[in-house]
Design a protein around this motif. Structure first.
Motif, PDB file in Angstrom:
ATOM      1  N   GLN A 119      -7.768  -4.717  -0.805  1.00  7.35           N
ATOM      2  CA  GLN A 119      -6.516  -4.261   0.173  1.00  7.35           C
ATOM      3  C   GLN A 119      -6.242  -5.186   1.325  1.00  7.35           C
ATOM      4  O   GLN A 119      -6.851  -6.530   1.246  1.00  7.35           O
ATOM      5  N   GLY A 123     -12.629  -5.626  -0.253  1.00  5.68           N
ATOM      6  CA  GLY A 123     -12.625  -4.989  -2.278  1.00  5.68           C
ATOM      7  C   GLY A 123     -13.010  -6.090  -2.885  1.00  5.68           C
ATOM      8  O   GLY A 123     -13.702  -6.536  -2.682  1.00  5.68           O
ATOM      9  N   ARG A 124     -12.367  -5.502  -4.197  1.00  8.48           N
ATOM     10  CA  ARG A 124     -12.663  -6.814  -4.919  1.00  8.48           C
ATOM     11  C   ARG A 124     -12.502  -7.776  -4.842  1.00  8.48           C
ATOM     12  O   ARG A 124     -10.866  -7.833  -5.867  1.00  8.48           O
ATOM     13  N   GLU A 153       0.236  -7.130  -8.223  1.00  6.94           N
ATOM     14  CA  GLU A 153      -0.288  -6.311  -7.981  1.00  6.94           C
ATOM     15  C   GLU A 153      -0.722  -5.350  -6.571  1.00  6.94           C
ATOM     16  O   GLU A 153      -0.401  -3.706  -6.221  1.00  6.94           O
ATOM     17  N   TYR A 154      -1.381  -6.167  -5.952  1.00  4.14           N
ATOM     18  CA  TYR A 154      -1.987  -5.485  -4.773  1.00  4.14           C
ATOM     19  C   TYR A 154      -0.567  -5.423  -2.610  1.00  4.14           C
ATOM     20  O   TYR A 154      -0.145  -7.304  -3.527  1.00  4.14           O
ATOM     21  N   GLN A 181     -10.090  -2.835  -7.027  1.00  5.59           N
ATOM     22  CA  GLN A 181      -9.573  -2.265  -6.434  1.00  5.59           C
ATOM     23  C   GLN A 181      -9.583  -3.990  -4.764  1.00  5.59           C
ATOM     24  O   GLN A 181      -9.868  -3.637  -4.451  1.00  5.59           O
TER      25      GLN A 181
END
Length: 127
Positions: free
Chosen positions: A3, A26-27, A115-116, A1
């Motif tokens: 952010q 995050g990741r 995706e984010y 995930q």
């Protein structure tokens, strides 16, 4: 995930400059491409600029070429958009986007490939 948080927007006069930042958390250990998109009321989201994880390849929308510069500092997990010679038509909410888990040279101008997304930062350019 992952952010994403944008910052650096504001109100400037035509001809002025701003630097937008997008900090990822995050990741973030895997390779990811980053892009900037803009959206104003009543209009579709539009591509502005994008950069590969390596920084070797950059894309720009035609109207910002020569005025905006995208860059990244992977050690800080941060991507920047330096905006100069701003025009009233640049007024919009600017959002950054990430595409994790990609090859290091992958990059796209297409919003749905990412995706984010961050929440966006408002840029307003007065006449």
């Amino acid at each position: 995930q992952v952010q994403l948080v944008e910052s650096g927007g504001g109100l400037v006069q035509a001809g002025g400059s701003l630097r937008l930042s997008c900090a990822a958390s995050g990741r973030t250990s895997s390779s990811y491409a980053m892009g900037w998109f803009q959206q104003s009321p009543g209009k579709e989201r539009e591509f502005v600029a994008a950069i590969t994880w390596s920084g070797a390849t950059k894309y720009y929308e035609d109207s910002v070429k020569g005025r905006f510069t995208i860059s990244r500092e992977n050690a800080k997990n941060t991507v920047y958009l330096q905006m100069t010679s701003l025009k009233p038509e640049d007024t919009a909410v600017y959002s950054c986007a990430a595409a994790p888990g990609r090859l290091r040279e992958w990059v796209s101008k297409v919003a749905h490939e990412y995706e984010y997304w961050g929440q966006g930062t408002q840029v307003t350019v007065s006449s």
